[in-house]
Design an enzyme around this catalytic site. Structure first.
Site, mmCIF file in Angstrom:
data_model
loop_
_atom_site.group_PDB
_atom_site.id
_atom_site.type_symbol
_atom_site.label_atom_id
_atom_site.label_comp_id
_atom_site.label_asym_id
_atom_site.label_seq_id
_atom_site.Cartn_x
_atom_site.Cartn_y
_atom_site.Cartn_z
ATOM 1 N N GLY A 10 0.831 -1.216 0.000
ATOM 2 C CA GLY A 10 0.000 0.000 0.000
ATOM 3 C C GLY A 10 0.857 1.254 0.000
ATOM 4 O O GLY A 10 0.462 2.301 0.515
ATOM 5 N N TYR A 154 -14.406 -2.816 8.425
ATOM 6 C CA TYR A 154 -12.999 -2.409 8.525
ATOM 7 C C TYR A 154 -12.476 -2.587 9.958
ATOM 8 O O TYR A 154 -11.393 -3.143 10.178
ATOM 9 C CB TYR A 154 -12.899 -0.947 8.075
ATOM 10 C CG TYR A 154 -11.569 -0.278 8.252
ATOM 11 C CD1 TYR A 154 -10.493 -0.564 7.407
ATOM 12 C CD2 TYR A 154 -11.387 0.697 9.237
ATOM 13 C CE1 TYR A 154 -9.278 0.094 7.559
ATOM 14 C CE2 TYR A 154 -10.182 1.356 9.381
ATOM 15 C CZ TYR A 154 -9.127 1.053 8.544
ATOM 16 O OH TYR A 154 -7.937 1.705 8.691
HETATM 17 N N1 SER Z 1 -8.988 6.850 8.822
HETATM 18 C C1 SER Z 1 -9.605 5.572 8.877
HETATM 19 C C2 SER Z 1 -10.937 5.593 8.275
HETATM 20 O O1 SER Z 1 -11.574 6.627 8.350
HETATM 21 C C3 SER Z 1 -9.726 5.097 10.302
HETATM 22 O O2 SER Z 1 -8.667 4.281 10.558
HETATM 23 O O3 SER Z 1 -11.367 4.612 7.775
#
Ligand code: SER
Length: 342
Positions: A10, A154
């Site tokens: 990444g 996530y």
């Molecule tokens: N910045 C990330 C997101 O908003 C959080 O880890 O998904």
């Protein structure tokens, strides 16, 4: 002996940008990158080998294994939280399947060269799931083991991968008699990161960086969360410095698979005020996206990072005002408007 190498997945994303600069300046390892997107030309010339490819492509990983002696991995590739909610299955494949591939890669590398492979893993405030705004307000700064019932794919992916990392580091093939390599897994739970040189895509903490960059470009911005919304943030240079500091910390000092990191925790209204201070003509309004608001509301108002400070001396350089006044605003102005003193 071959020069040791560092692998960054990444790498063309936001964290990779600053990280490549620093690792190239250190110069003690050849830099190998793996990303679907090409690197910025200014960064590409700093790396030994730029591989355009996917972390799901095991053949690409095998090739890296055969060619380089990797003893440090920064596994940055992931689908962020907003994007992951639109395609949870793909998110799981990339965020979990990809991480598993990389852990296996690190394990094999270590078995080949006989040294531990330090595996740096950016986790996230998204691992937390505050059940209500009242509980969020009352909880204040949360510790690593509190409120870890994430509402996002996530966040669930990140939490599980922290556990996978712990498994690879301590219990991998525990019933096997053969000598195993060693994955030295080290995770960081980043707050929202704000960079002056790149804009995020697909995250839910994006409202803060988007507001700043839009104002600098003279574009109107409709913030998708309420003004009173509060989560922790950090300036990107401190995020990169934290990754490098934890990578160098003595193993024996580390007590957690993944550490909270905090720096400042402003409300969206406070971010807006700082942006207006720098760009008085900024056109900022609020158009709340109820669903994304729900995700940000489920993240803690702040995190307790005492363990990171104690175990490996984490200390962010930038607080809220200094992040804006010494890093974000001057750097962004140079980027969009030009001239060092604007
Ligand atoms: N910045 C990330 C997101 O908003 C959080 O880890 O998904």
């Amino acid at each position: 002996m071959r020069k040791p190498a560092v692998l960054i997945t990444g790498a063309s994303g936001e964290i990779g940008h600053g990280l490549i600069e620093k690792l190239a300046a250190d110069g003690d390892r050849a830099i190998v990158t793996l990303d679907l997107a090409p690197l910025d030309p200014s960064l590409a010339k700093k790396v030994k080998s730029e591989i355009i490819g996917s972390i799901l492509d095991r053949v690409a990983l095998e090739r890296i294994l055969a060619e380089f002696e990797v003893d440090l991995v920064f596994h940055l590739a992931a689908l962020l939280s907003t994007r992951s909610e639109f395609s949870p299955l793909t998110a799981h494949e990339v965020n979990v399947g990809g991480t598993l591939n990389l852990l296996e890669f690190a394990q094999q590398q270590s078995s080949t060269h006989g040294r531990p492979v330090v595996f740096m893993y950016p986790s996230s405030i998204a691992v937390y799931g505050m059940p209500s705004l009242e509980i969020k307000a009352a909880a204040g700064r949360v510790k690593e083991d509190q409120w870890t019932e994430s509402t996002t794919m996530y966040g669930c992916n990140k939490l599980y991968c922290e556990q996978l990392g712990r498994y690879y580091a301590r219990h991998y093939k525990q019933l096997s008699a053969e000598h195993m390599g060693q994955v030295d897994f080290r995770g960081l739970r980043f707050p929202g990161l704000i960079s002056a040189v790149t804009v995020p895509s697909g995250g839910t903490s994006d409202f803060a960086p988007e507001m700043i960059h839009a104002a600098a470009k003279g574009e109107p911005y409709a913030c998708f969360v309420r003004p009173d919304t509060k989560i922790p943030f950090m300036a990107m240079p401190d995020g990169v410095a934290a990754l490098l500091a934890l990578a160098k910390a003595p193993r024996a000092a580390l007590t957690l698979p993944a550490y909270n990191l905090g720096a400042f925790a402003p409300s969206a209204a406070e971010v807006e005020a700082e942006v207006r201070r720098a760009f008085p003509g900024a056109q900022i309004s609020y158009k709340v996206d109820v669903k994304r608001q729900g995700i940000v509301d489920s993240w803690p108002a702040d995190v307790d990072d005492a363990a990171a400070r104690r175990d490996w001396g984490f200390t962010p350089t930038y607080g809220f005002e200094s992040a804006f006044r010494e890093y974000l605003i001057p750097t962004i102005k140079r980027r969009y408007i030009g001239g060092p003193d604007l």
